[in-house]
Design a protein around this motif. Structure first.
Motif, mmCIF file in Angstrom:
data_model
loop_
_atom_site.group_PDB
_atom_site.id
_atom_site.type_symbol
_atom_site.label_atom_id
_atom_site.label_comp_id
_atom_site.label_asym_id
_atom_site.label_seq_id
_atom_site.Cartn_x
_atom_site.Cartn_y
_atom_site.Cartn_z
ATOM 1 N N TYR A 87 35.438 75.722 78.986
ATOM 2 C CA TYR A 87 36.476 75.975 77.749
ATOM 3 C C TYR A 87 36.811 74.727 77.068
ATOM 4 O O TYR A 87 36.155 74.682 75.600
ATOM 5 C CB TYR A 87 37.972 76.455 78.304
ATOM 6 C CG TYR A 87 38.747 76.303 76.888
ATOM 7 C CD1 TYR A 87 38.922 77.183 76.156
ATOM 8 C CD2 TYR A 87 39.528 75.308 77.246
ATOM 9 C CE1 TYR A 87 39.789 77.367 74.901
ATOM 10 C CE2 TYR A 87 41.013 75.949 76.062
ATOM 11 C CZ TYR A 87 41.006 76.516 75.729
ATOM 12 O OH TYR A 87 41.594 76.571 74.110
ATOM 13 N N TYR A 88 36.310 73.206 77.645
ATOM 14 C CA TYR A 88 36.630 72.718 76.845
ATOM 15 C C TYR A 88 35.837 72.036 75.746
ATOM 16 O O TYR A 88 36.016 71.947 74.702
ATOM 17 C CB TYR A 88 37.468 70.856 77.560
ATOM 18 C CG TYR A 88 38.454 71.252 78.378
ATOM 19 C CD1 TYR A 88 39.945 71.626 77.411
ATOM 20 C CD2 TYR A 88 38.538 71.380 79.855
ATOM 21 C CE1 TYR A 88 41.112 71.851 77.601
ATOM 22 C CE2 TYR A 88 39.982 71.134 79.537
ATOM 23 C CZ TYR A 88 41.201 71.565 79.490
ATOM 24 O OH TYR A 88 42.076 72.188 80.057
ATOM 25 N N LEU A 89 34.252 72.040 76.720
ATOM 26 C CA LEU A 89 32.781 71.900 76.064
ATOM 27 C C LEU A 89 32.367 72.542 74.779
ATOM 28 O O LEU A 89 31.967 72.261 74.162
ATOM 29 C CB LEU A 89 32.076 71.446 77.630
ATOM 30 C CG LEU A 89 32.084 70.179 78.041
ATOM 31 C CD1 LEU A 89 31.184 69.824 79.013
ATOM 32 C CD2 LEU A 89 32.754 69.007 77.714
ATOM 33 N N ASP A 90 32.902 73.861 75.169
ATOM 34 C CA ASP A 90 32.020 74.805 74.539
ATOM 35 C C ASP A 90 32.047 75.555 73.876
ATOM 36 O O ASP A 90 33.073 75.686 72.331
ATOM 37 C CB ASP A 90 31.392 75.956 75.610
ATOM 38 C CG ASP A 90 30.893 75.354 76.434
ATOM 39 O OD1 ASP A 90 29.609 74.343 76.561
ATOM 40 O OD2 ASP A 90 30.449 76.478 77.703
ATOM 41 N N PHE A 91 34.751 75.236 73.599
ATOM 42 C CA PHE A 91 35.126 75.995 72.614
ATOM 43 C C PHE A 91 36.585 74.913 72.099
ATOM 44 O O PHE A 91 35.809 75.123 70.800
ATOM 45 C CB PHE A 91 35.750 77.127 73.473
ATOM 46 C CG PHE A 91 36.986 77.947 72.816
ATOM 47 C CD1 PHE A 91 36.389 78.448 71.767
ATOM 48 C CD2 PHE A 91 37.877 77.737 72.501
ATOM 49 C CE1 PHE A 91 36.928 79.716 70.798
ATOM 50 C CE2 PHE A 91 38.580 78.644 71.951
ATOM 51 C CZ PHE A 91 38.593 78.802 70.852
ATOM 52 N N SER A 92 36.932 74.521 72.992
ATOM 53 C CA SER A 92 37.974 73.922 72.381
ATOM 54 C C SER A 92 37.572 72.369 71.377
ATOM 55 O O SER A 92 37.856 72.267 70.008
ATOM 56 C CB SER A 92 38.856 73.026 73.178
ATOM 57 O OG SER A 92 39.903 72.343 72.473
#
Length: 320
Positions: A87-92
Motif C-alpha cells: 500500500y505504501y510503496l505502490d499507492f500512498s
C-alpha cells in the motif's frame, strides 16, 4: 478511538467499520473484500482465509483497545505487513508525490518547490529501502523459523534494536509546506497536507504494531524453535530408554511447553505463568496454542489429566 470496548470474534464486521472507519485499510491489507453483510468477524475472516485472532489483534491494537488476549498467527501477520508495504510503496507514496507536484506553484515557490519535491523523493527512497529490507531479510528469516530453521547470522533482536519510525521526515515536510510555501495552490496544498498527516499517523502506527505485535511473536517462535531443537537432540541421545517416554505426544513438546502444561495443571493463569517464567502473556498464549495443536487437547482439564499421566505433576499438586 471508537466507542466499542473491544472487538471480538462474534461482533459484526460492519459494526467494527462503523466504530473505526480506518479499519477499512486493515481489511484491505489482509486482502479482505467488502460485501460481508451482517456477518460476524469470525465468519468474514473464515470465508476469506484470514486468521481471526490475528485480525482481531491488529484491529484492536490499531483502535486503542486491549489486544494481547488474542494469539498472533505469524504467517497471517506477515501477510498483513506485506500488504501494508504494498500500500505504501505502490499507492500512498506515489499519490502524495503527484499531489505535491500538482499543488506546488513553481512560479511563486521557485526553488523551494523544487527542494520540497527532491526532499520527498529522498524520503520515498528511504521508505522503499526500509520495507524492502523487512520483506526480504526479516520476513525471510521468519519464514525459515516457521520451517524450523534457526540462523547463526540473524535474530529478531537485531531488527528490533535499530527499528525506527519512518514517519519523521513527513513531519518535517509538513512543517516546510506550512511555513515556506505561500504561493502554492491553497486548496490542493491543504488536501495534500491532510494526506501527509494521515500517512504520518499510519506509518507511526505501522511501526508500533511491528514493535509490539510482530517482534514479540517472533521472539516466542525463536524460543520455541530453539527448545524444539534442544529437545530433538535430547531425544536422539542413545542413553535414553523407551521407558522414559510414557506418552508419544510428550516427546513432541519442548521443555518450555512441558513447564507450561504443568503450570496449567496446577491451576495457574496465563499471567501467573508469564510472571513465573519471565515471559509475556502473549508468549504464554502462543505456547498454549502450540501445545493444543500438538496434543489435540484444548481444555485445562484435559491438560491436567495429560500432565498427571505423564508425571509432569504430582496428584497432590492439583486442586480438584
Amino acid at each position: 478511538m471508537g466507542n466499542m470496548r473491544q472487538y471480538t470474534a462474534d461482533c459484526r464486521m460492519r459494526d467494527l467499520i462503523a466504530d473505526n472507519s480506518l479499519l477499512l485499510m486493515t481489511l484491505s491489507r489482509f486482502g479482505m473484500s467488502l460485501g460481508f453483510g451482517n456477518d460476524s468477524v469470525a465468519s468474514v475472516c473464515g470465508s476469506r482465509g484470514v486468521d481471526t485472532d490475528t485480525f482481531l489483534a491488529v484491529a484492536n491494537f490499531s483502535s486503542g483497545h486491549q489486544w494481547d488476549n488474542f494469539v498472533v498467527h505469524l504467517p497471517s501477520l506477515m501477510a498483513y505487513l506485506r500488504g501494508a508495504h504494498d500500500y505504501y510503496l505502490d499507492f500512498s507514496v506515489p499519490r502524495i508525490r503527484r499531489e505535491l507536484i500538482s499543488a506546488l506553484d513553481y512560479a511563486d515557490g521557485g526553488e523551494v518547490g523544487l527542494l520540497v519535491t527532491k526532499f520527498f523523493d529522498e524520503y520515498a527512497r528511504e521508505v522503499k529501502a526500509h520495507m524492502d529490507y523487512e520483506n526480504s531479510t526479516v520476513f525471510g528469516y521468519v519464514d525459515g523459523l516457521l520451517a524450523g530453521h534457526m540462523s547463526d547470522d540473524f535474530c529478531i533482536d537485531i531488527f528490533a534494536s535499530h527499528h525506527d519510525s519512518i514517519s519523521e521526515k513527513l513531519q518535517a515536510l509538513k512543517d516546510i509546506l506550512i511555513r515556506c510555501m505561500p504561493g502554492a495552490r491553497g486548496d490542493q496544498l491543504n488536501a495534500t497536507l491532510f494526506d501527509i498527516i494521515n500517512a504520518e499517523d499510519d506509518l507511526r502506527m505501522h511501526c508500533r504494531l511491528e514493535d509490539e505485535l510482530f517482534v514479540p511473536a517472533v521472539q516466542a517462535l525463536e524460543e520455541q524453535v530453539a527448545e524444539t531443537s534442544a529437545a530433538a537432540n535430547y531425544d536422539d541421545d542413545p542413553s535414553r530408554t523407551q521407558e522414559q517416554s510414557v506418552d508419544a505426544r510428550l516427546d513432541s513438546l519442548s521443555p518450555r511447553e512441558r513447564e507450561i502444561v504443568a503450570m496449567v495443571a496446577r491451576g495457574k493463569s496465563n499471567k501467573e505463568i508469564g510472571d513465573r517464567l519471565c515471559i509475556s502473556v502473549h508468549t504464554v498464549t502462543t505456547h498454549r496454542r502450540n501445545i493444543a495443536s500438538k496434543l489435540k487437547l484444548h481444555s485445562p482439564a484435559a491438560l491436567t489429566v495429560f500432565a498427571i499421566i505423564n508425571n509432569l505433576v504430582d496428584l497432590d499438586e492439583i486442586s480438584l
